[in-house]
Design an enzyme around this catalytic site. Structure first.
Site, mmCIF file in Angstrom:
data_model
loop_
_atom_site.group_PDB
_atom_site.id
_atom_site.type_symbol
_atom_site.label_atom_id
_atom_site.label_comp_id
_atom_site.label_asym_id
_atom_site.label_seq_id
_atom_site.Cartn_x
_atom_site.Cartn_y
_atom_site.Cartn_z
ATOM 1 N N ASP A 63 30.056 1.777 18.996
ATOM 2 C CA ASP A 63 28.882 2.237 18.248
ATOM 3 C C ASP A 63 27.843 2.793 19.220
ATOM 4 O OD1 ASP A 63 26.712 2.613 16.565
ATOM 5 O OD2 ASP A 63 26.884 0.660 15.600
ATOM 6 N N SER B 163 23.784 -1.549 9.311
ATOM 7 C CA SER B 163 22.930 -0.424 9.693
ATOM 8 C C SER B 163 21.508 -0.720 9.217
ATOM 9 C CB SER B 163 23.484 0.878 9.104
ATOM 10 O OG SER B 163 22.814 1.998 9.641
ATOM 11 N N HIS C 268 29.875 3.534 14.601
ATOM 12 C CA HIS C 268 28.932 2.893 13.689
ATOM 13 C C HIS C 268 29.538 2.677 12.304
ATOM 14 C CE1 HIS C 268 25.005 1.626 12.335
ATOM 15 N NE2 HIS C 268 25.015 2.528 11.373
#
Length: 467
Positions: A411, A207, A445
């Site tokens: 994601d 991330s 995610h």
């Protein structure tokens, strides 16, 4: 005429049955025929929490995470977009041992709200946020590597951020300077200097951590041996910017936000809760929630409610309530904005570098206001698609390290096309040692936090490969 009569007869024959059904199924018809007001237990709960906050002290974010070490950078730290920190503190934790030539260090970069506590240890036995990935024999093997994880500057878990005290003993709040991901990485390399680690075995992150990892490889290429970037991007795209904007707007709309100066009052609990609910929607995937919750309701034998009713709603409510007092609202604003501005393009990094260099060479020793910042040339013109890619390629032309890029098909926050873009620009820049994996996982995610088997195996293989 016949149609009217039939319509009238139908209404006469159906009316008693409809009325009886309504009386049986509705609990909201009172004796006068009006509707009673809807109950809002969720609002009652929020109001109760607000009263509790008025009666008690604000949470101290630094005490939520304990057992970390700190590095104090004594000289001023100039930020890319102007402003400076007279001094800077970085919270960090370590696992494993440095080898004789100090070449086995791995730097773990965190996501938006991550702390330095990635793994439990003697000073803090609580499980870390990457507990199952770091340790003896695990993906990041502490029998082989010396592992470091920091809380980024701008955060609230021990590193200097908006909730920290300035030189006058007042919390920075929104007088804190705007940050970039580049600023965060430069601060981390000051820590590495302090630890006398000249070159990392690897820079690893997911991330926002993946952004930092790529940034470290591009801007400090001579000091990074390998790169792992999971569910990140080479530049923030409009969709993810829009989602984080919605979170910030929800937070700033809280009456207690007070333009960021809430430390002596009530924390913007409601705004933080809404912001976290929006964020949680982006962290997971529809297929997972279909499997876990479906359309099931919490109390199917009761009438529908506007408060949390479906199980997915109760999940979001619980997750956001749990988070909203554990992270500083201003840190959320500053760190998420840094994510929005991230762009590894050559033109962007060079412009920021020139601007910061001009600020460093300024004769005054005080923080420059935005109006005092030196002009770094004309604003860039709108680029075509090919020009954008070429600019990105130039931005990573020094990042020739063996690189693992990992994406997840479910994601929605950092889609796999952004992972492909990272791999593509590295290869176009001449990096022949790029490995790209795309996982068919349902966790969205957050897969990098959950899928120990697949994510862990990919990381372990990359870090321990002799290439």
């Amino acid at each position: 005429m016949l149609r009217t009569s039939l319509s009238f007869l139908c209404r006469r024959s159906l009316a008693p049955r409809v009325l009886r059904a309504g009386l049986r199924t509705s609990a909201r018809l009172n004796s006068s025929g009006g509707n009673t007001p809807m109950d809002f237990p969720c609002i009652d709960k929020l109001e109760s929490r607000q009263r509790d906050l008025l009666a008690g002290p604000e949470p101290t974010y630094e005490k939520i995470v304990t057992g970390y070490q700190t590095y104090q950078h004594g000289s001023p730290f100039i930020c890319d977009h102007g402003g400076q920190l007279p001094s800077m503190r970085i919270a960090y934790e370590t696992w494993g041992h440095l080898n004789a030539d100090r070449s086995n260090a791995i730097l773990i970069h965190t996501g938006l709200s991550g702390s330095s506590h990635a793994r439990s240890h003697a000073q803090n036995a609580s499980p870390g946020w990457w507990e199952k990935f770091i340790g003896p024999g695990l993906a990041i093997d502490t029998d082989k590597f010396f592992v470091i994880c920091t809380n980024v500057i701008g955060g609230c878990y021990g590193s200097t951020g908006p909730s920290s005290l300035d030189e006058e003993g007042v919390r920075y709040a929104t007088a804190f300077p705007l940050l970039t991901v580049n600023d965060m990485v430069r601060a981390q390399f000051h820590l590495l200097d302090h630890l006398r680690i000249q070159r990392l075995h690897a820079s690893v992150g997911a991330s926002m951590g993946g952004m930092q990892s790529l940034c470290a490889a591009a801007l400090h290429s001579e000091r990074v041996g390998r790169v792992v970037s999971i569910s990140a991007c080479a530049r923030s795209h409009p969709y993810s910017i829009a989602l984080r904007f919605a979170q910030r707007q929800a937070l700033m709309a809280d009456p207690n936000f007070n333009r960021g100066r809430y430390y002596d009052g009530v924390q913007p609990h409601v705004g933080m809760k809404l912001a976290r609910a929006i964020a949680t929607v982006t962290y997971r995937s529809g297929p997972e929630w279909e499997l876990r919750f479906g359309r099931r309701r919490q109390k199917p034998d009761q009438p529908p409610a506007l408060c949390p009713d479906f199980l997915i709603e109760t999940y979001l409510d619980h997750q956001s309530e749990r988070f909203c007092l554990q992270y500083d609202a201003n840190s959320l604003l500053y760190v998420s904005k840094a994510m929005d501005m991230f762009d590894i393009s050559h033109s962007v990094t060079q412009r920021l570098e020139r601007q910061r260099s001009q600020l460093q060479s300024a004769s005054c020793n005080v923080c420059l206001d935005a109006s005092e910042q030196p002009v770094s040339g004309e604003l860039p013109r709108e680029e075509t698609g090919d020009e954008i890619i070429a600019d990105l390629v130039r931005g990573v032309e020094k990042a020739m390290q063996p690189t693992l890029v990992l994406g997840v098909q479910s994601d929605i926050l950092f889609p796999v096309r952004q992972q492909k873009e990272i791999a593509d620009i590295l290869r176009k820049a001449g990096n022949t040692r790029v490995t790209y994996y795309e996982l068919d996982a349902m966790y969205g995610h957050d897969t990098f936090l959950i899928d120990v088997v697949n994510v862990g195996a990919a990381i372990k293989g990359h870090l321990e490969n002799s290439d």
